[in-house]
Design a protein around this motif. Structure first.
Motif, short mmCIF file in Angstrom:
data_model
loop_
_atom_site.label_atom_id
_atom_site.label_comp_id
_atom_site.label_asym_id
_atom_site.label_seq_id
_atom_site.Cartn_x
_atom_site.Cartn_y
_atom_site.Cartn_z
N CYS A 1 0.88 -1.35 -0.06
CA CYS A 1 -0.01 -0.03 -0.06
C CYS A 1 0.75 1.12 0.03
CB CYS A 1 -0.91 -0.04 1.21
SG CYS A 1 -2.31 -1.10 1.20
N ALA A 2 2.25 1.08 0.52
CA ALA A 2 3.12 2.35 0.53
C ALA A 2 3.92 2.49 -0.99
CB ALA A 2 4.12 2.16 1.43
N GLU A 3 3.58 1.76 -1.90
CA GLU A 3 4.16 1.95 -3.20
C GLU A 3 3.62 3.04 -3.90
OE1 GLU A 3 4.38 -1.38 -5.74
OE2 GLU A 3 5.03 -2.76 -4.07
N PRO A 4 2.29 3.59 -4.08
CA PRO A 4 1.80 4.60 -4.78
C PRO A 4 2.51 5.94 -4.16
CG PRO A 4 -0.02 3.43 -4.55
CD PRO A 4 1.01 2.52 -3.65
N LEU A 5 2.66 5.79 -2.79
CA LEU A 5 3.31 7.13 -2.17
C LEU A 5 4.69 7.35 -2.50
CD1 LEU A 5 2.98 9.74 -0.20
CD2 LEU A 5 3.55 7.90 1.91
N PHE A 6 5.39 6.03 -2.23
CA PHE A 6 6.80 6.20 -2.89
C PHE A 6 7.08 6.34 -4.32
CE2 PHE A 6 7.77 2.96 0.86
CZ PHE A 6 8.20 3.58 1.63
N ASP A 7 6.02 5.84 -5.05
CA ASP A 7 6.23 6.14 -6.50
C ASP A 7 6.16 7.72 -6.85
OD1 ASP A 7 6.68 3.81 -7.96
OD2 ASP A 7 4.36 3.29 -7.65
N ALA A 8 4.83 8.24 -6.05
CA ALA A 8 4.81 9.68 -6.29
C ALA A 8 5.88 10.67 -5.86
CB ALA A 8 3.60 10.26 -5.10
N SER B 1 8.88 -2.52 -1.01
CA SER B 1 7.92 -1.68 -1.68
C SER B 1 8.61 -0.62 -2.09
CB SER B 1 6.51 -1.40 -0.71
OG SER B 1 5.68 -2.39 -0.50
N TRP B 2 9.53 0.11 -1.12
CA TRP B 2 10.47 1.22 -1.78
C TRP B 2 11.40 0.73 -2.74
CZ3 TRP B 2 11.68 5.81 -2.18
CH2 TRP B 2 13.01 6.29 -1.94
N LEU B 3 11.85 -0.68 -2.68
CA LEU B 3 12.69 -0.92 -3.91
C LEU B 3 11.71 -1.17 -5.22
CD1 LEU B 3 15.16 -3.41 -1.88
CD2 LEU B 3 15.61 -1.11 -2.81
N MET B 4 10.68 -1.56 -4.97
CA MET B 4 9.77 -1.76 -6.36
C MET B 4 9.62 -0.47 -6.94
SD MET B 4 8.90 -4.90 -6.94
CE MET B 4 7.18 -4.63 -7.95
N ALA B 5 9.55 0.81 -6.04
CA ALA B 5 9.19 2.12 -6.63
C ALA B 5 10.62 2.78 -7.07
CB ALA B 5 8.53 3.09 -5.36
N THR B 6 11.54 2.61 -6.36
CA THR B 6 12.94 3.08 -7.26
C THR B 6 13.10 2.30 -8.25
OG1 THR B 6 14.16 1.64 -5.72
CG2 THR B 6 13.85 3.84 -4.88
N GLN B 7 12.98 1.05 -8.60
CA GLN B 7 13.17 0.14 -9.77
C GLN B 7 12.45 1.12 -10.89
OE1 GLN B 7 15.31 -2.45 -10.58
NE2 GLN B 7 14.76 -1.43 -12.64
#
Length: 203
Positions: A54-61, A118-124
């Motif tokens: 659930c944190a991924e969209p925020l990390f993505d943004a 989740s953070w690493l998914m966003a940074t990828q």
């Protein structure tokens, strides 16, 4: 521009992030996230594979907003001058609120391996976008190994700066000025760049 589903996922992400910060990840359930977002748990699980994701969209943004800024990087500007121009001005209140929330989540990473995933998914995803920027700046293909290596090392440097500052600020109460952040990011990007992207380039 976000679609309706993207906006819904982002709203859930903000609610989940606030709960994670207030209660901790282990003490936050899918039911808690659904209740805070005003949705059914079934809907939440339709959007996300688990509660940490659930944190991924925020990390993505936050990550992709930074990448979007680099996408507009003029060829005649150095990385230092461009970061100063972009990050030296005030941000929109909503963006600032998301950034603060993301910082508080990043400070939790040492104790939350699933949240780190989740953070690493966003940074990828940000790294893939950065490869396009490096390629465009040097007029090369984003599929070239050297281009991808440069994007990977630069994104890793940005990630380390983000994590280091977040942990120091939240856990150790260190204070950083906006200029401190700009200087650390610019230095990290310059040191990590394996291709000549940090100084003005000629067509």
């Amino acid at each position: 521009m976000m679609g309706v589903q993207d906006e819904a996922r982002m709203a859930v992400s903000r609610h989940a992030a606030r709960l994670f910060v207030e209660r901790g990840v282990a003490a936050t359930s899918g039911d808690d996230i659904a209740a805070a977002a005003g949705l059914s748990k079934r809907t939440v699980w339709r959007y996300f594979r688990n509660k940490e994701s659930c944190a991924e969209p925020l990390f993505d943004a936050t990550s992709l907003r930074f990448i979007a800024m680099l996408r507009n990087w003029p060829r005649d500007a150095s990385i230092e001058s461009w970061l100063q121009a972009c990050l030296g001005s005030e941000r929109a209140p909503a963006d600032l609120a998301d950034d603060v929330l993301a910082v508080r989540l990043l400070a939790m990473l040492p104790d939350e391996p699933d949240l780190r995933a989740s953070w690493l998914m966003a940074t990828q995803r940000a790294e893939d976008a950065l490869a396009m920027i490096v390629a465009d700046r040097l007029e090369r293909s984003p599929r070239e190994l050297e281009v991808r290596l440069c994007a990977a090392t630069v994104m890793a440097a940005i990630r380390v700066v983000d994590e280091t500052i977040s942990i120091a600020a939240v856990r150790h109460r260190q204070t950083f000025t906006n200029q401190d952040v700009i200087d650390r990011l610019a230095h990290a990007i310059r040191v990590a760049s394996t291709l000549p992207i940090c100084d003005p380039v000629l067509a």
